[in-house]
Design a protein around this motif. Structure first.
Motif, mmCIF file in Angstrom:
data_model
loop_
_atom_site.group_PDB
_atom_site.id
_atom_site.type_symbol
_atom_site.label_atom_id
_atom_site.label_comp_id
_atom_site.label_asym_id
_atom_site.label_seq_id
_atom_site.Cartn_x
_atom_site.Cartn_y
_atom_site.Cartn_z
ATOM 1 N N GLY A 41 8.334 -1.985 16.423
ATOM 2 C CA GLY A 41 7.414 -0.890 16.729
ATOM 3 C C GLY A 41 7.544 0.294 15.800
ATOM 4 N N LEU A 42 7.913 0.047 14.537
ATOM 5 C CA LEU A 42 8.177 1.141 13.603
ATOM 6 C C LEU A 42 6.995 1.474 12.683
ATOM 7 N N ALA A 43 5.969 0.633 12.666
ATOM 8 C CA ALA A 43 4.898 0.832 11.687
ATOM 9 C C ALA A 43 4.163 2.161 11.879
ATOM 10 N N ARG A 44 4.138 2.675 13.113
ATOM 11 C CA ARG A 44 3.498 3.966 13.369
ATOM 12 C C ARG A 44 4.522 5.045 13.703
ATOM 13 N N SER A 232 6.999 -1.515 7.057
ATOM 14 C CA SER A 232 6.468 -0.998 5.800
ATOM 15 C C SER A 232 5.737 -2.106 5.061
ATOM 16 N N GLN A 233 6.008 -2.250 3.780
ATOM 17 C CA GLN A 233 5.384 -3.281 2.962
ATOM 18 C C GLN A 233 6.329 -3.589 1.818
ATOM 19 N N ALA A 271 13.263 3.139 7.700
ATOM 20 C CA ALA A 271 13.455 2.105 8.716
ATOM 21 C C ALA A 271 14.886 1.585 8.728
ATOM 22 N N VAL A 272 15.462 1.395 7.546
ATOM 23 C CA VAL A 272 16.863 0.952 7.480
ATOM 24 C C VAL A 272 17.773 1.989 8.132
ATOM 25 N N ALA A 356 9.908 -4.355 20.301
ATOM 26 C CA ALA A 356 10.989 -3.687 21.028
ATOM 27 C C ALA A 356 10.463 -2.638 21.990
ATOM 28 N N ASN A 357 9.278 -2.089 21.709
ATOM 29 C CA ASN A 357 8.761 -0.991 22.524
ATOM 30 C C ASN A 357 7.712 -1.430 23.541
ATOM 31 N N LEU A 358 7.631 -2.726 23.856
ATOM 32 C CA LEU A 358 6.755 -3.163 24.934
ATOM 33 C C LEU A 358 7.293 -2.645 26.264
#
Length: 376
Positions: A41-44, A232-233, A271-272, A356-358
């Motif tokens: 859930g880190l993309a946003r 990320s990408q 993110a790391v 993870a954030n569901l």
């Protein structure tokens, strides 16, 4: 001239194999996202967004060239150090995608060798095997005896075993310890694609190789993506100095590709850092995957015991999978829909990806959608 393409498209339509692009809004058009690879859930996450924005303001929107010309910034080298340190690898080399990282690792290191590839491997590995111009032996899924036979009967001096760590559709895990032992016994390299295990597998999400305690082994090369758990990408190869040097000198998808843009590099670095400081995130993702699989089984749907965040729901025919995906959407859930050639004939499925954030409310919505699938 184009008649053959029209005919082929019509044949795909009749077989339920046409694909269409779905242009979504930033909120997935109000649907609960169970289709993306955003496992943590880190993309946003605002920390990743702010890191990417700050890097873009400082460095610009693009890296301006290939890694060997102007495309390597101090951010790239910082990310490579952070990835190597987090995954306990000797070194790392960042690419503009995980696909290209696999192309470089397999096609370059497999040149002049026999390449032994699991039948369940991702398409990027399949394409890399073809580009290697090596003799390729495709072994049945997770068939260690077939791998050993291919190694023992080879006429080439060198050999490469290659596998996904967590397989991208079935969600099961390769027996990396056994494959490592095979590689040592037969003097082979082992390449492990950690795309679906980094950030999910292991106590702190350091991946499958780390979780088996084999991260010190020089015969193991890891590939990773920055676009799944890290939100990320890009991608990277982790390995011994000799491996990194070989890829820099001769890896075509490294040499001739523009470097990853600064924004995604900075986001991956953030993110790391989050993974270091929130080591419970991988466990949350695995727990949610387990809950999704349990729900599917309770409803009589065919699924696997997930090793990571991927939960398949096997429905058989392409039309059945398409219908089930539409049913889920009608009940507020966006899911993946996998059909041949992404999966074997008769194994079309929904691909649910846990995050993870569901929340508990999210899980209730998902149960309602899967109930409708089971009843239809």
């Amino acid at each position: 001239m184009l008649d053959r393409f029209r005919t082929a498209a019509a044949d795909r339509q009749a077989a339920g194999l046409r694909r269409t692009l779905w242009s979504r809004g930033p909120d997935f058009d109000g649907l609960l996202d169970l289709a993306s690879n955003d496992y943590l859930g880190l993309a946003r996450d605002p920390r990743l967004v702010e890191a990417a924005v700050a890097a873009t303001r400082r460095w610009g929107t693009g890296s301006t060239g290939s890694r060997l010309v102007t495309g390597t910034t101090s951010l790239h080298t910082e990310l490579e150090s952070a990835l190597a340190d987090f995954c306990r690898a000797p070194g790392a080399l960042v690419f503009s995608s995980g696909y290209l990282a696999n192309l470089a690792a397999v096609a370059t290191l497999g040149r002049g060798a026999v390449v032994i590839s699991d039948a369940g491997n991702h398409a990027s590995i399949v394409d890399a095997c073809r580009l290697s111009r090596a003799r390729v032996v495709v072994t049945p899924h997770k068939d260690l005896q077939a791998m050993e036979k291919a190694l023992a009967n080879r006429h080439e001096e060198h050999a490469v075993l290659v596998t996904d760590a967590v397989f991208s559709v079935d969600g099961d895990m390769a027996d990396i310890s056994a494959m490592s032992a095979l590689a040592v016994r037969h003097g082979a390299l082992l390449i492990v694609d950690e795309a679906h295990s980094l950030g999910v597998v292991g106590e702190q999400g350091q991946g499958a190789v780390h979780s088996t305690g084999l991260f010190r082994e020089s015969h193991i090369v890891r590939t990773i993506t920055l676009s799944k758990s890290l939100g990320s990408q890009g991608g990277a190869v982790l390995g011994a100095p000799e491996v990194i040097e070989t890829l820099i000198d001769t890896g075509r998808s490294f040499i001739f590709d523009t470097g990853l843009a600064p924004g995604p590099v900075a986001a991956a670095l953030a993110a790391v850092d989050i993974l270091r400081n929130q080591p419970d995130l991988p466990g949350f993702a695995r727990a949610r995957a387990s809950e999704l699989a349990t729900t599917a089984r309770e409803l009589g749907l065919e699924t696997n015991h997930p090793a990571g965040a991927v939960v398949p729901v096997v429905l058989g025919a392409p039309e059945a999978a398409l219908g089930a995906a539409a049913t889920c959407a009608a009940h507020g859930v966006r899911v993946g829909c996998f059909r041949p050639p992404s999966v074997p004939d008769g194994r079309s499925c929904l691909r649910l990806t846990a995050r993870a954030n569901l929340s508990s409310d999210d899980l209730a919505v998902i149960r309602h959608a899967l109930t409708a699938v089971a009843e239809s």
